[in-house]
Design an enzyme around this catalytic site. Structure first.
Site, PDB file in Angstrom:
ATOM      1  N   HIS A 293      -3.426  -2.301  10.248  1.00  0.00           N
ATOM      2  CA  HIS A 293      -2.506  -3.255   9.644  1.00  0.00           C
ATOM      3  C   HIS A 293      -1.089  -2.876  10.068  1.00  0.00           C
ATOM      4  O   HIS A 293      -0.659  -1.745   9.866  1.00  0.00           O
ATOM      5  CB  HIS A 293      -2.623  -3.202   8.118  1.00  0.00           C
ATOM      6  CG  HIS A 293      -1.705  -4.149   7.400  1.00  0.00           C
ATOM      7  ND1 HIS A 293      -2.084  -5.440   7.070  1.00  0.00           N
ATOM      8  CD2 HIS A 293      -0.433  -4.011   6.962  1.00  0.00           C
ATOM      9  CE1 HIS A 293      -1.082  -6.043   6.460  1.00  0.00           C
ATOM     10  NE2 HIS A 293      -0.065  -5.199   6.373  1.00  0.00           N
ATOM     11  N   HIS A 336       0.892   2.584  -0.613  1.00  0.00           N
ATOM     12  CA  HIS A 336       2.020   3.315  -0.058  1.00  0.00           C
ATOM     13  C   HIS A 336       3.125   3.514  -1.098  1.00  0.00           C
ATOM     14  O   HIS A 336       3.181   2.830  -2.121  1.00  0.00           O
ATOM     15  CB  HIS A 336       2.588   2.600   1.174  1.00  0.00           C
ATOM     16  CG  HIS A 336       3.091   1.205   0.920  1.00  0.00           C
ATOM     17  ND1 HIS A 336       2.270   0.142   0.650  1.00  0.00           N
ATOM     18  CD2 HIS A 336       4.357   0.698   0.928  1.00  0.00           C
ATOM     19  CE1 HIS A 336       2.976  -0.952   0.483  1.00  0.00           C
ATOM     20  NE2 HIS A 336       4.247  -0.654   0.633  1.00  0.00           N
ATOM     21  N   GLU A 342      11.257  -3.101  -2.981  1.00  0.00           N
ATOM     22  CA  GLU A 342      10.723  -4.387  -2.548  1.00  0.00           C
ATOM     23  C   GLU A 342      10.649  -5.380  -3.704  1.00  0.00           C
ATOM     24  O   GLU A 342       9.899  -5.187  -4.660  1.00  0.00           O
ATOM     25  CB  GLU A 342       9.314  -4.199  -1.962  1.00  0.00           C
ATOM     26  CG  GLU A 342       9.245  -3.167  -0.840  1.00  0.00           C
ATOM     27  CD  GLU A 342       7.824  -2.840  -0.435  1.00  0.00           C
ATOM     28  OE1 GLU A 342       6.885  -3.402  -1.053  1.00  0.00           O
ATOM     29  OE2 GLU A 342       7.632  -2.024   0.479  1.00  0.00           O
ATOM     30  N   TYR A 351      -1.138 -14.872  -2.090  1.00  0.00           N
ATOM     31  CA  TYR A 351      -0.810 -13.672  -1.326  1.00  0.00           C
ATOM     32  C   TYR A 351      -2.059 -12.812  -1.254  1.00  0.00           C
ATOM     33  O   TYR A 351      -2.652 -12.470  -2.289  1.00  0.00           O
ATOM     34  CB  TYR A 351       0.338 -12.918  -2.000  1.00  0.00           C
ATOM     35  CG  TYR A 351       0.728 -11.640  -1.304  1.00  0.00           C
ATOM     36  CD1 TYR A 351       1.128 -11.644   0.032  1.00  0.00           C
ATOM     37  CD2 TYR A 351       0.701 -10.424  -1.975  1.00  0.00           C
ATOM     38  CE1 TYR A 351       1.479 -10.465   0.682  1.00  0.00           C
ATOM     39  CE2 TYR A 351       1.062  -9.246  -1.345  1.00  0.00           C
ATOM     40  CZ  TYR A 351       1.441  -9.272  -0.012  1.00  0.00           C
ATOM     41  OH  TYR A 351       1.777  -8.111   0.632  1.00  0.00           O
TER      42      TYR A 351
END
Length: 437
Positions: A293, A336, A342, A351
Protein backbone atom coordinates in the site's frame (compact mmCIF):
# COMPACT_ATOMS: atom_id res chain seq x y z
CA UNK A 1 -22.32 43.21 -14.20
CA UNK A 2 -23.43 39.61 -13.65
CA UNK A 3 -20.97 37.82 -15.91
CA UNK A 4 -19.79 34.50 -14.48
CA UNK A 5 -17.11 32.47 -16.23
CA UNK A 6 -13.79 30.80 -15.61
CA UNK A 7 -10.42 30.60 -17.33
CA UNK A 8 -8.51 27.28 -17.12
CA UNK A 9 -4.80 26.76 -16.59
CA UNK A 10 -4.10 28.51 -13.28
CA UNK A 11 -1.13 27.08 -11.39
CA UNK A 12 -1.32 27.93 -7.68
CA UNK A 13 1.94 29.32 -6.33
CA UNK A 14 3.84 29.39 -9.62
CA UNK A 15 3.56 33.01 -10.73
CA UNK A 16 1.73 32.71 -14.06
CA UNK A 17 -0.08 35.95 -14.99
CA UNK A 18 -3.65 36.39 -16.20
CA UNK A 19 -5.61 39.45 -17.30
CA UNK A 20 -9.34 39.97 -17.67
CA UNK A 21 -11.70 42.93 -18.04
CA UNK A 22 -15.46 43.29 -17.78
CA UNK A 23 -15.47 46.51 -19.87
CA UNK A 24 -13.36 46.93 -23.02
CA UNK A 25 -10.24 49.01 -22.49
CA UNK A 26 -10.46 48.98 -18.69
CA UNK A 27 -7.00 47.44 -18.41
CA UNK A 28 -4.22 49.99 -18.99
CA UNK A 29 -1.68 49.10 -21.64
CA UNK A 30 2.04 49.05 -20.88
CA UNK A 31 1.91 50.26 -17.28
CA UNK A 32 0.12 49.39 -14.05
CA UNK A 33 -0.77 52.79 -12.62
CA UNK A 34 -1.33 55.53 -15.23
CA UNK A 35 -1.98 59.07 -14.14
CA UNK A 36 -5.66 58.57 -14.98
CA UNK A 37 -7.24 55.14 -15.44
CA UNK A 38 -9.92 54.42 -18.05
CA UNK A 39 -13.55 54.83 -16.97
CA UNK A 40 -12.41 56.88 -13.96
CA UNK A 41 -11.24 53.75 -12.15
CA UNK A 42 -8.72 53.55 -9.32
CA UNK A 43 -5.61 51.37 -9.58
CA UNK A 44 -4.93 49.24 -6.52
CA UNK A 45 -2.40 46.46 -5.96
CA UNK A 46 -3.18 43.38 -3.87
CA UNK A 47 0.03 41.66 -2.73
CA UNK A 48 0.05 38.09 -1.44
CA UNK A 49 3.81 37.94 -0.88
CA UNK A 50 6.58 40.31 0.22
CA UNK A 51 7.53 42.78 -2.50
CA UNK A 52 11.02 41.28 -2.82
CA UNK A 53 10.02 37.62 -3.01
CA UNK A 54 11.74 35.74 -5.87
CA UNK A 55 10.01 36.16 -9.21
CA UNK A 56 8.48 32.66 -9.23
CA UNK A 57 7.04 33.14 -5.73
CA UNK A 58 6.10 36.83 -6.04
CA UNK A 59 2.32 37.07 -5.99
CA UNK A 60 0.32 40.19 -6.70
CA UNK A 61 -2.59 41.38 -8.79
CA UNK A 62 -3.46 44.85 -10.03
CA UNK A 63 -7.13 45.73 -9.54
CA UNK A 64 -8.94 48.54 -11.38
CA UNK A 65 -11.93 49.41 -9.28
CA UNK A 66 -14.70 51.98 -8.95
CA UNK A 67 -13.77 52.92 -5.37
CA UNK A 68 -10.50 52.18 -3.53
CA UNK A 69 -10.65 49.70 -0.64
CA UNK A 70 -9.56 52.38 1.82
CA UNK A 71 -12.93 54.15 1.54
CA UNK A 72 -15.18 53.20 4.45
CA UNK A 73 -17.39 55.48 6.53
CA UNK A 74 -16.49 54.27 10.02
CA UNK A 75 -13.71 52.62 11.95
CA UNK A 76 -13.65 48.86 12.15
CA UNK A 77 -15.43 47.76 15.32
CA UNK A 78 -15.20 44.37 17.02
CA UNK A 79 -17.98 41.89 16.24
CA UNK A 80 -18.67 38.47 17.69
CA UNK A 81 -18.36 35.40 15.46
CA UNK A 82 -18.30 32.92 18.32
CA UNK A 83 -17.77 29.57 16.63
CA UNK A 84 -14.99 30.44 14.16
CA UNK A 85 -11.79 29.88 16.14
CA UNK A 86 -8.11 30.48 15.37
CA UNK A 87 -4.89 28.99 16.71
CA UNK A 88 -3.65 29.02 19.34
CA UNK A 89 -6.98 27.91 20.76
CA UNK A 90 -6.82 25.74 23.85
CA UNK A 91 -10.48 25.83 24.85
CA UNK A 92 -11.31 24.50 28.29
CA UNK A 93 -13.00 21.11 28.03
CA UNK A 94 -12.65 17.67 29.56
CA UNK A 95 -11.80 15.78 26.38
CA UNK A 96 -8.47 13.97 26.62
CA UNK A 97 -6.18 13.15 23.66
CA UNK A 98 -7.27 10.22 21.57
CA UNK A 99 -8.76 9.08 18.30
CA UNK A 100 -11.88 11.12 17.58
CA UNK A 101 -14.75 10.90 15.13
CA UNK A 102 -17.93 12.88 14.52
CA UNK A 103 -21.10 11.95 12.69
CA UNK A 104 -22.52 14.74 10.51
CA UNK A 105 -23.42 17.52 12.97
CA UNK A 106 -26.92 19.01 13.12
CA UNK A 107 -27.62 22.17 11.14
CA UNK A 108 -27.63 25.28 13.38
CA UNK A 109 -30.96 26.83 14.24
CA UNK A 110 -31.97 30.13 12.68
CA UNK A 111 -30.41 31.99 9.78
CA UNK A 112 -26.71 31.51 9.12
CA UNK A 113 -24.55 32.95 6.38
CA UNK A 114 -21.22 31.52 5.30
CA UNK A 115 -19.44 33.59 7.99
CA UNK A 116 -21.81 33.04 10.91
CA UNK A 117 -22.26 29.38 9.95
CA UNK A 118 -18.63 28.33 10.48
CA UNK A 119 -18.08 25.84 13.31
CA UNK A 120 -14.37 25.21 13.98
CA UNK A 121 -13.38 21.68 15.00
CA UNK A 122 -9.57 21.91 15.31
CA UNK A 123 -6.83 24.54 15.28
CA UNK A 124 -3.07 24.06 14.88
CA UNK A 125 -0.05 26.34 15.00
CA UNK A 126 -0.33 30.09 15.56
CA UNK A 127 -2.27 32.55 13.42
CA UNK A 128 -0.02 35.40 14.63
CA UNK A 129 3.14 33.76 13.30
CA UNK A 130 1.36 32.61 10.12
CA UNK A 131 1.89 28.91 10.78
CA UNK A 132 -0.62 26.09 10.91
CA UNK A 133 -4.30 25.89 10.06
CA UNK A 134 -7.83 25.32 11.29
CA UNK A 135 -10.45 22.81 10.17
CA UNK A 136 -14.16 23.62 10.38
CA UNK A 137 -17.61 22.63 9.29
CA UNK A 138 -19.66 25.32 7.58
CA UNK A 139 -23.43 25.69 7.24
CA UNK A 140 -25.29 28.18 5.02
CA UNK A 141 -29.03 28.76 4.67
CA UNK A 142 -28.94 32.51 3.92
CA UNK A 143 -27.18 34.30 1.06
CA UNK A 144 -25.03 37.35 1.75
CA UNK A 145 -26.49 40.38 -0.07
CA UNK A 146 -24.83 43.58 1.14
CA UNK A 147 -22.49 41.71 3.50
CA UNK A 148 -18.88 41.07 2.55
CA UNK A 149 -15.91 39.37 4.16
CA UNK A 150 -12.21 38.68 3.91
CA UNK A 151 -9.64 36.90 6.04
CA UNK A 152 -6.30 38.58 6.71
CA UNK A 153 -5.24 35.45 8.62
CA UNK A 154 -5.00 32.93 5.81
CA UNK A 155 -6.34 31.54 2.58
CA UNK A 156 -9.64 29.68 2.70
CA UNK A 157 -10.27 26.29 1.11
CA UNK A 158 -13.96 25.45 0.83
CA UNK A 159 -15.23 21.92 0.16
CA UNK A 160 -19.03 21.71 -0.26
CA UNK A 161 -20.48 18.39 0.88
CA UNK A 162 -24.17 19.06 0.31
CA UNK A 163 -25.56 21.92 -1.79
CA UNK A 164 -23.86 24.46 -4.02
CA UNK A 165 -22.39 27.93 -3.43
CA UNK A 166 -21.47 30.94 -5.53
CA UNK A 167 -18.47 32.95 -4.35
CA UNK A 168 -18.72 36.46 -5.74
CA UNK A 169 -15.20 37.75 -5.19
CA UNK A 170 -13.47 40.98 -6.12
CA UNK A 171 -11.93 39.20 -9.09
CA UNK A 172 -15.07 37.44 -10.35
CA UNK A 173 -17.52 34.65 -9.61
CA UNK A 174 -16.86 31.01 -8.82
CA UNK A 175 -19.56 28.37 -8.40
CA UNK A 176 -18.80 25.10 -6.60
CA UNK A 177 -20.77 21.95 -5.83
CA UNK A 178 -19.83 18.73 -3.98
CA UNK A 179 -16.72 17.21 -5.52
CA UNK A 180 -15.17 20.63 -6.23
CA UNK A 181 -13.11 23.00 -4.11
CA UNK A 182 -12.77 26.78 -4.06
CA UNK A 183 -9.66 28.53 -2.70
CA UNK A 184 -9.82 32.23 -1.80
CA UNK A 185 -6.47 33.92 -1.05
CA UNK A 186 -5.74 35.93 2.04
CA UNK A 187 -7.17 39.45 1.73
CA UNK A 188 -9.59 38.87 -1.16
CA UNK A 189 -13.07 40.25 -0.45
CA UNK A 190 -16.14 38.18 -1.26
CA UNK A 191 -19.73 37.31 -0.48
CA UNK A 192 -21.37 33.88 -0.65
CA UNK A 193 -24.70 33.09 -2.30
CA UNK A 194 -26.67 29.85 -2.30
CA UNK A 195 -27.18 28.13 -5.64
CA UNK A 196 -30.31 26.42 -4.36
CA UNK A 197 -31.25 25.10 -0.94
CA UNK A 198 -29.11 25.09 2.21
CA UNK A 199 -25.47 24.03 1.88
CA UNK A 200 -22.92 22.51 4.20
CA UNK A 201 -19.36 21.27 3.96
CA UNK A 202 -15.81 21.72 5.20
CA UNK A 203 -13.53 24.74 5.52
CA UNK A 204 -9.77 24.86 5.95
CA UNK A 205 -8.07 28.14 6.84
CA UNK A 206 -4.39 27.91 5.95
CA UNK A 207 -2.29 30.37 7.98
CA UNK A 208 1.01 29.29 6.44
CA UNK A 209 2.63 29.27 3.01
CA UNK A 210 0.18 29.60 0.15
CA UNK A 211 -1.14 26.37 -1.33
CA UNK A 212 0.84 25.23 -4.33
CA UNK A 213 1.15 22.11 -6.45
CA UNK A 214 3.48 19.49 -4.95
CA UNK A 215 6.62 18.38 -6.73
CA UNK A 216 5.96 15.14 -8.59
CA UNK A 217 9.47 13.76 -8.17
CA UNK A 218 9.90 10.38 -9.89
CA UNK A 219 6.25 10.48 -11.03
CA UNK A 220 7.36 12.95 -13.69
CA UNK A 221 5.41 15.44 -15.76
CA UNK A 222 1.93 13.92 -15.58
CA UNK A 223 -0.71 12.62 -13.14
CA UNK A 224 -1.87 13.94 -9.77
CA UNK A 225 -3.38 17.45 -10.12
CA UNK A 226 -2.65 19.10 -13.47
CA UNK A 227 -2.40 22.83 -14.11
CA UNK A 228 -4.99 22.89 -16.88
CA UNK A 229 -7.72 21.80 -14.46
CA UNK A 230 -7.38 24.78 -12.10
CA UNK A 231 -9.73 27.59 -13.09
CA UNK A 232 -9.89 31.28 -12.16
CA UNK A 233 -12.79 33.74 -12.65
CA UNK A 234 -13.09 36.39 -15.31
CA UNK A 235 -13.73 39.96 -14.16
CA UNK A 236 -17.26 40.73 -12.92
CA UNK A 237 -18.34 43.66 -10.78
CA UNK A 238 -21.15 45.31 -8.84
CA UNK A 239 -21.78 49.02 -9.31
CA UNK A 240 -23.85 49.56 -6.18
CA UNK A 241 -23.98 52.61 -3.92
CA UNK A 242 -26.20 51.06 -1.26
CA UNK A 243 -24.64 50.81 2.21
CA UNK A 244 -22.75 47.57 2.82
CA UNK A 245 -20.87 45.92 5.65
CA UNK A 246 -17.34 44.56 5.44
CA UNK A 247 -16.26 42.04 8.06
CA UNK A 248 -12.59 41.16 8.37
CA UNK A 249 -10.85 38.41 10.29
CA UNK A 250 -7.54 39.70 11.64
CA UNK A 251 -5.29 37.84 14.11
CA UNK A 252 -8.14 35.58 15.13
CA UNK A 253 -10.63 38.35 15.86
CA UNK A 254 -13.44 39.80 13.79
CA UNK A 255 -14.10 43.45 12.97
CA UNK A 256 -16.74 45.18 10.89
CA UNK A 257 -17.10 48.54 9.14
CA UNK A 258 -19.80 50.20 7.06
CA UNK A 259 -18.94 51.15 3.49
CA UNK A 260 -21.10 53.26 1.15
CA UNK A 261 -20.75 50.93 -1.83
CA UNK A 262 -20.16 47.32 -2.81
CA UNK A 263 -16.47 46.38 -2.50
CA UNK A 264 -16.97 43.93 -5.37
CA UNK A 265 -16.36 46.73 -7.85
CA UNK A 266 -13.23 45.55 -9.68
CA UNK A 267 -13.89 46.17 -13.39
CA UNK A 268 -10.60 44.66 -14.58
CA UNK A 269 -7.55 42.96 -13.14
CA UNK A 270 -4.30 41.33 -14.09
CA UNK A 271 -1.79 39.32 -12.08
CA UNK A 272 -1.17 35.97 -10.42
CA UNK A 273 -2.93 36.34 -7.07
CA UNK A 274 -6.48 35.12 -7.55
CA UNK A 275 -9.18 32.78 -6.25
CA UNK A 276 -9.60 29.51 -8.08
CA UNK A 277 -11.61 26.31 -8.26
CA UNK A 278 -10.67 22.70 -8.94
CA UNK A 279 -12.76 19.62 -9.66
CA UNK A 280 -11.37 16.82 -7.48
CA UNK A 281 -12.59 14.24 -10.01
CA UNK A 282 -9.95 15.44 -12.48
CA UNK A 283 -7.17 14.26 -10.14
CA UNK A 284 -5.19 11.49 -11.85
CA UNK A 285 -4.16 9.02 -9.12
CA UNK A 286 -1.17 6.72 -9.26
CA UNK A 287 -0.72 3.67 -7.07
CA UNK A 288 0.89 0.31 -6.40
CA UNK A 289 0.65 -1.97 -9.44
CA UNK A 290 2.28 -5.06 -7.90
CA UNK A 291 2.38 -5.13 -4.09
CA UNK A 292 2.02 -3.08 -0.88
CA UNK A 293 0.00 0.00 0.00
CA UNK A 294 1.65 3.30 -1.04
CA UNK A 295 2.11 6.33 1.20
CA UNK A 296 -0.84 8.79 1.14
CA UNK A 297 1.51 11.50 -0.16
CA UNK A 298 0.85 10.25 -3.72
CA UNK A 299 -2.70 11.60 -3.30
CA UNK A 300 -1.58 15.17 -2.47
CA UNK A 301 -3.55 17.75 -4.46
CA UNK A 302 -2.05 20.89 -2.92
CA UNK A 303 0.60 21.59 -0.33
CA UNK A 304 1.45 24.53 1.91
CA UNK A 305 5.25 24.53 2.32
CA UNK A 306 6.82 25.11 5.73
CA UNK A 307 10.35 26.08 4.74
CA UNK A 308 11.63 22.69 5.89
CA UNK A 309 12.05 20.45 2.88
CA UNK A 310 9.74 17.44 2.92
CA UNK A 311 7.69 18.65 5.89
CA UNK A 312 4.55 20.54 4.96
CA UNK A 313 2.81 23.21 6.96
CA UNK A 314 -0.32 21.62 5.52
CA UNK A 315 -1.11 19.02 2.85
CA UNK A 316 -4.49 18.64 1.19
CA UNK A 317 -4.88 14.97 0.25
CA UNK A 318 -7.79 13.14 -1.36
CA UNK A 319 -8.80 9.49 -1.71
CA UNK A 320 -10.79 9.43 -4.96
CA UNK A 321 -12.10 6.66 -7.20
CA UNK A 322 -9.26 4.30 -8.11
CA UNK A 323 -8.38 0.71 -8.91
CA UNK A 324 -6.77 -1.66 -6.40
CA UNK A 325 -4.61 -4.32 -8.04
CA UNK A 326 -1.81 -5.08 -5.56
CA UNK A 327 -0.99 -8.78 -5.15
CA UNK A 328 -0.29 -10.59 -1.86
CA UNK A 329 -0.88 -7.31 0.00
CA UNK A 330 -2.97 -5.82 2.75
CA UNK A 331 -4.56 -3.15 0.58
CA UNK A 332 -6.07 -0.61 3.01
CA UNK A 333 -3.87 1.80 4.98
CA UNK A 334 -1.72 0.02 7.53
CA UNK A 335 -1.80 0.64 11.27
CA UNK A 336 0.47 3.53 12.04
CA UNK A 337 1.52 6.41 14.30
CA UNK A 338 2.51 9.60 12.55
CA UNK A 339 4.26 12.86 13.41
CA UNK A 340 1.70 14.59 11.17
CA UNK A 341 -1.85 15.08 12.48
CA UNK A 342 -4.72 14.07 10.23
CA UNK A 343 -8.18 15.63 9.97
CA UNK A 344 -10.37 13.61 7.59
CA UNK A 345 -13.74 14.25 6.00
CA UNK A 346 -15.94 12.40 3.53
CA UNK A 347 -17.69 14.19 0.65
CA UNK A 348 -19.56 11.15 -0.66
CA UNK A 349 -19.42 7.37 -0.78
CA UNK A 350 -17.61 4.97 1.56
CA UNK A 351 -14.03 5.19 2.82
CA UNK A 352 -12.51 1.72 2.46
CA UNK A 353 -10.63 1.68 5.80
CA UNK A 354 -13.73 2.74 7.75
CA UNK A 355 -16.76 1.25 5.95
CA UNK A 356 -19.05 1.86 8.92
CA UNK A 357 -19.40 4.90 11.16
CA UNK A 358 -17.52 7.33 8.91
CA UNK A 359 -20.37 9.04 7.08
CA UNK A 360 -20.44 11.77 4.41
CA UNK A 361 -20.49 15.11 6.20
CA UNK A 362 -18.72 13.69 9.25
CA UNK A 363 -15.07 13.94 10.29
CA UNK A 364 -12.30 12.19 12.17
CA UNK A 365 -9.11 13.34 13.88
CA UNK A 366 -6.01 11.20 14.36
CA UNK A 367 -3.53 13.47 16.04
CA UNK A 368 0.25 13.55 16.25
CA UNK A 369 1.66 10.21 17.50
CA UNK A 370 -1.73 8.65 18.26
CA UNK A 371 -2.20 5.19 16.68
CA UNK A 372 -4.89 4.54 14.09
CA UNK A 373 -5.75 2.36 11.12
CA UNK A 374 -8.48 0.13 9.66
CA UNK A 375 -11.33 -0.90 11.93
CA UNK A 376 -11.87 -4.56 12.79
CA UNK A 377 -14.28 -5.33 9.97
CA UNK A 378 -12.04 -3.65 7.37
CA UNK A 379 -9.04 -5.61 8.67
CA UNK A 380 -10.91 -8.91 8.51
CA UNK A 381 -12.20 -8.25 5.01
CA UNK A 382 -8.84 -7.10 3.63
CA UNK A 383 -7.02 -10.02 5.23
CA UNK A 384 -9.30 -12.63 3.68
CA UNK A 385 -10.57 -11.08 0.45
CA UNK A 386 -9.75 -12.60 -2.91
CA UNK A 387 -7.04 -10.34 -4.33
CA UNK A 388 -8.44 -9.55 -7.73
CA UNK A 389 -8.63 -6.13 -9.40
CA UNK A 390 -11.25 -4.05 -7.61
CA UNK A 391 -12.46 -0.53 -8.29
CA UNK A 392 -13.18 1.76 -5.36
CA UNK A 393 -16.03 3.61 -7.06
CA UNK A 394 -18.19 6.59 -6.12
CA UNK A 395 -16.00 7.71 -3.22
CA UNK A 396 -14.30 10.98 -2.28
CA UNK A 397 -12.59 11.33 1.08
CA UNK A 398 -10.02 13.98 1.96
CA UNK A 399 -7.44 14.79 4.61
CA UNK A 400 -5.96 17.99 6.01
CA UNK A 401 -2.56 16.82 7.25
CA UNK A 402 -0.34 19.23 9.18
CA UNK A 403 2.99 19.04 10.99
CA UNK A 404 1.38 20.71 14.03
CA UNK A 405 -0.81 19.03 16.67
CA UNK A 406 -4.48 19.87 16.19
CA UNK A 407 -6.29 21.14 19.27
CA UNK A 408 -9.99 20.35 19.55
CA UNK A 409 -12.35 23.25 20.20
CA UNK A 410 -14.95 23.28 22.98
CA UNK A 411 -17.67 23.17 20.32
CA UNK A 412 -16.21 19.99 18.83
CA UNK A 413 -15.59 18.36 22.22
CA UNK A 414 -19.19 18.90 23.30
CA UNK A 415 -20.82 18.27 19.91
CA UNK A 416 -23.72 15.84 20.23
CA UNK A 417 -22.58 13.98 17.09
CA UNK A 418 -19.15 13.11 18.56
CA UNK A 419 -18.91 9.33 18.61
CA UNK A 420 -17.93 8.58 22.19
CA UNK A 421 -17.54 4.89 21.31
CA UNK A 422 -15.22 5.45 18.32
CA UNK A 423 -12.35 3.45 19.84
CA UNK A 424 -14.63 0.41 20.01
CA UNK A 425 -14.16 -0.09 16.26
CA UNK A 426 -10.75 -1.60 17.09
CA UNK A 427 -11.73 -3.49 20.28
CA UNK A 428 -12.65 -6.71 18.48
CA UNK A 429 -9.32 -7.03 16.65
CA UNK A 430 -8.31 -10.59 17.56
CA UNK A 431 -5.00 -11.85 18.86
CA UNK A 432 -3.66 -13.83 15.89
CA UNK A 433 -0.18 -14.60 17.20
CA UNK A 434 0.63 -18.32 17.02
CA UNK A 435 4.29 -18.40 17.94
CA UNK A 436 4.91 -20.37 14.76
CA UNK A 437 6.06 -19.13 11.33
Amino acid sequence: MTKSAIVPGYMPGFGNDFETEALPGALPSGQNSPQKCAYGLYAEQLSGSPFTAPRGANERSWLYRIQPSVRHTADFSPVDVPFWKSAPCTDQHSLSPGQLRWSPPPFPEGKVTFVTGVRTITTAGDVNSQTGMSASFFFVNTSMVDEHFYSADGELMILPQDGGLRFFTELGKIEVTPGEICVIPRGVKFKVELLGGPARGYLCENYGGKFTLPNRGPIGANCLANQRDFKIPVAAFEDKTTPSTLTIKWCGRFYQATIPHSPLDVVAWHGNYAPYKYDLRTFAPVGATLFDHPDPSIYTVLTSPSGEEGTANLDFIIFPERWEVAEHSFRPPWYHMNIMSEFMGLIYGIYDAKPEGFAPGGASLHNCMLPHGPDASAFDHASNAKLEPRKLANTMAFMFETRYPQHVTKYAAELSSRQTNYRDCWSSLPRLFTGKP
